[in-house]
Design a protein around this motif. Structure first.
Motif, PDB file in Angstrom:
ATOM      1  N   UNK A  25       0.837  -1.204   0.000  1.00 45.64           N
ATOM      2  CA  UNK A  25       0.000   0.000   0.000  1.00 45.64           C
ATOM      3  C   UNK A  25       0.872   1.254   0.000  1.00 45.64           C
ATOM      4  N   UNK A  26       1.888   1.254   0.842  1.00 46.67           N
ATOM      5  CA  UNK A  26       2.765   2.420   0.971  1.00 46.67           C
ATOM      6  C   UNK A  26       3.452   2.764  -0.343  1.00 46.67           C
ATOM      7  N   UNK A  27       4.012   1.767  -0.992  1.00 47.42           N
ATOM      8  CA  UNK A  27       4.759   2.064  -2.217  1.00 47.42           C
ATOM      9  C   UNK A  27       3.827   2.358  -3.401  1.00 47.42           C
ATOM     10  N   UNK A  28       2.689   1.669  -3.474  1.00 47.34           N
ATOM     11  CA  UNK A  28       1.764   1.900  -4.589  1.00 47.34           C
ATOM     12  C   UNK A  28       1.127   3.274  -4.507  1.00 47.34           C
ATOM     13  N   UNK A  29       0.856   3.769  -3.289  1.00 51.90           N
ATOM     14  CA  UNK A  29       0.317   5.125  -3.120  1.00 51.90           C
ATOM     15  C   UNK A  29       1.253   6.173  -3.688  1.00 51.90           C
ATOM     16  N   UNK A  30       2.542   5.863  -3.664  1.00 54.90           N
ATOM     17  CA  UNK A  30       3.561   6.801  -4.133  1.00 54.90           C
ATOM     18  C   UNK A  30       3.993   6.530  -5.575  1.00 54.90           C
ATOM     19  N   UNK A  31       3.256   5.645  -6.270  1.00 55.05           N
ATOM     20  CA  UNK A  31       3.527   5.413  -7.682  1.00 55.05           C
ATOM     21  C   UNK A  31       4.624   4.415  -7.976  1.00 55.05           C
ATOM     22  N   UNK A  32       5.057   3.659  -6.982  1.00 54.38           N
ATOM     23  CA  UNK A  32       6.063   2.629  -7.225  1.00 54.38           C
ATOM     24  C   UNK A  32       5.353   1.306  -7.474  1.00 54.38           C
ATOM     25  N   UNK A  33       6.091   0.337  -8.002  1.00 51.89           N
ATOM     26  CA  UNK A  33       5.474  -0.925  -8.428  1.00 51.89           C
ATOM     27  C   UNK A  33       5.822  -2.079  -7.493  1.00 51.89           C
ATOM     28  N   UNK A  34       4.998  -3.119  -7.586  1.00 53.74           N
ATOM     29  CA  UNK A  34       5.282  -4.342  -6.831  1.00 53.74           C
ATOM     30  C   UNK A  34       6.606  -4.961  -7.273  1.00 53.74           C
ATOM     31  N   UNK A  35       6.905  -4.854  -8.560  1.00 53.87           N
ATOM     32  CA  UNK A  35       8.170  -5.397  -9.065  1.00 53.87           C
ATOM     33  C   UNK A  35       9.344  -4.721  -8.372  1.00 53.87           C
ATOM     34  N   UNK A  36       9.247  -3.404  -8.168  1.00 52.61           N
ATOM     35  CA  UNK A  36      10.317  -2.689  -7.471  1.00 52.61           C
ATOM     36  C   UNK A  36      10.399  -3.137  -6.010  1.00 52.61           C
ATOM     37  N   UNK A  37       9.256  -3.338  -5.397  1.00 53.89           N
ATOM     38  CA  UNK A  37       9.230  -3.821  -4.012  1.00 53.89           C
ATOM     39  C   UNK A  37       9.899  -5.193  -3.918  1.00 53.89           C
TER      40      UNK A  37
END
Length: 121
Positions: A25-37
């Motif tokens: 949730x934290x990273x997607x809210x900021x426009x980052x992707x699951x792949x990056x996570x």
């Protein structure tokens, strides 16, 4: 701020599965992707996406999660304050490793370049 034995025990017994949705949730809210996570987590722990999904399904604790991980040798380059704790001052290995992960995810959410998050030259 110093960690207490109770704090360290609570962190160790938390399941990775209970925290992972908060990371996404934290990273997607900021426009980052699951792949990056997944890339960030794999860099720190050696766990690829399939292994992470297996660990989530098994509801492993952070203690088990990090005991079986192959920590990146450059993890010690992760410094700073996260959740009110200076990472380099944390003595308990499991708590320190969880805070490494928290810091990397925080950097990802803040838009930091991937090569800097992964401590590349």
């Amino acid at each position: 701020m110093k960690t207490t034995p109770e704090h360290n025990q609570r962190i160790a017994k938390m399941t990775f599965a209970s925290v992972f949705p908060h990371y996404t949730t934290k990273i997607e809210k900021k426009g980052r992707t699951l792949e990056e996570l997944y890339e960030v987590i794999e860099w720190l722990t050696g766990y690829n996406k399939d292994k992470l999904e297996e660990l989530i399904a098994k509801k492993v604790t952070f203690e088990t999660f990090f005991q079986n991980a192959t920590l990146n040798p450059n993890a010690e380059l992760i410094t700073g304050v996260i959740c009110g704790y200076r990472i380099e001052d944390i003595q308990n290995p499991i708590t320190k490793q969880v805070r490494f992960l928290d810091k990397l995810i925080d950097e990802l959410a803040k838009g930091r370049q991937m090569k800097k998050i992964l401590r590349e030259a």
